[in-house]
Design an enzyme around this catalytic site. Structure first.
Site, PDB file in Angstrom:
ATOM      1  CG  ASP A   1      -7.039  -9.872  25.856  1.00  0.00           C
ATOM      2  OD1 ASP A   1      -7.908 -10.715  25.622  1.00  0.00           O
ATOM      3  OD2 ASP A   1      -7.022  -9.180  26.898  1.00  0.00           O
TER       4      ASP A   1
ATOM      5  CG  ASN B   1     -13.552 -18.759  27.154  1.00  0.00           C
ATOM      6  OD1 ASN B   1     -13.075 -19.892  27.187  1.00  0.00           O
ATOM      7  ND2 ASN B   1     -12.887 -17.694  27.571  1.00  0.00           N
TER       8      ASN B   1
ATOM      9  CD  GLN C   1     -19.288 -15.665  25.144  1.00  0.00           C
ATOM     10  OE1 GLN C   1     -20.014 -16.647  25.296  1.00  0.00           O
ATOM     11  NE2 GLN C   1     -19.323 -14.911  24.059  1.00  0.00           N
TER      12      GLN C   1
ATOM     13  CG  HIS D   1     -13.984 -13.154  21.985  1.00  0.00           C
ATOM     14  ND1 HIS D   1     -15.233 -12.918  22.526  1.00  0.00           N
ATOM     15  CD2 HIS D   1     -13.207 -13.560  23.015  1.00  0.00           C
ATOM     16  CE1 HIS D   1     -15.202 -13.149  23.820  1.00  0.00           C
ATOM     17  NE2 HIS D   1     -13.990 -13.552  24.154  1.00  0.00           N
TER      18      HIS D   1
ATOM     19  CG  HIS E   1      -9.115 -15.782  24.032  1.00  0.00           C
ATOM     20  ND1 HIS E   1      -8.795 -14.720  24.849  1.00  0.00           N
ATOM     21  CD2 HIS E   1     -10.424 -16.052  24.263  1.00  0.00           C
ATOM     22  CE1 HIS E   1      -9.862 -14.371  25.551  1.00  0.00           C
ATOM     23  NE2 HIS E   1     -10.877 -15.167  25.211  1.00  0.00           N
TER      24      HIS E   1
END
Ligand code: AMP
Ligand code: ZN
Length: 137
Positions: free
Chosen positions: A31, A87, A94, A100, A102
């Protein structure tokens, strides 16, 4: 792949990223604005907006992959645990509308990253909630 989706473009190698893992279905990247050292994102190569539209076969591969990455982070980064955060919808935080997951490494005595204030609920409200949700399953 959705041409105007940034995570489609990253997952499929059209935009460079710091990649930790890649196979036919996924790319796992670091990230750009990490919540902790090693914060990574599992990106499916095929576009889905969120969990609700993710196909079951891809969904079934996400948790094993997250476990593999988390195990590697504990060994490589010395983290003491990790959170999986996923999310769905703007109200849930989100910001990128491509599914995706995390993977957020956690360090002993580090800041709380995923936390909430425990609330209260009556037995009656719990029963109402359960009936409403069960009716939609
Ligand atoms: P979410 O809030 O669940 O949609 O998370 C989106 C995440 O994507 C955030 O943690 C961002 O920091 C991260 N992000 C956005 N753009 C990029 C990018 N180009 N490369 C890596 N991470 C990104
Ligand atoms: Zn996409």
């Amino acid at each position: 792949m959705k041409e105007d989706c940034i995570f489609c473009r990253i997952a499929n190698g059209l935009i460079p990223s710091t990649t930790l893992y890649e196979d036919d279905d996924f790319r796992v990247i670091l990230d750009l604005n990490p919540a902790s050292k090693g914060h990574a994102l599992i990106l499916p190569k095929r576009h889905s907006q969120d969990l609700c539209s993710l196909d079951d076969e891809t969904a079934g591969k996400v948790l094993p992959l997250a476990g593999k990455l988390g195990t590697a982070m504990v060994k490589a980064l010395g983290c003491d645990g990790f959170n999986l955060v996923q999310n769905n919808g703007e109200a849930a935080g989100q910001t990128v509308l491509h599914f995706h997951m995390h993977i957020i490494p956690r360090y002993a005595n580090g800041p709380k990253i995923v936390a909430w204030k425990p609330g209260t609920v009556s037995k009656e409200e719990m029963a109402q909630i359960a009936e409403a949700v069960k009716a939609e399953l």
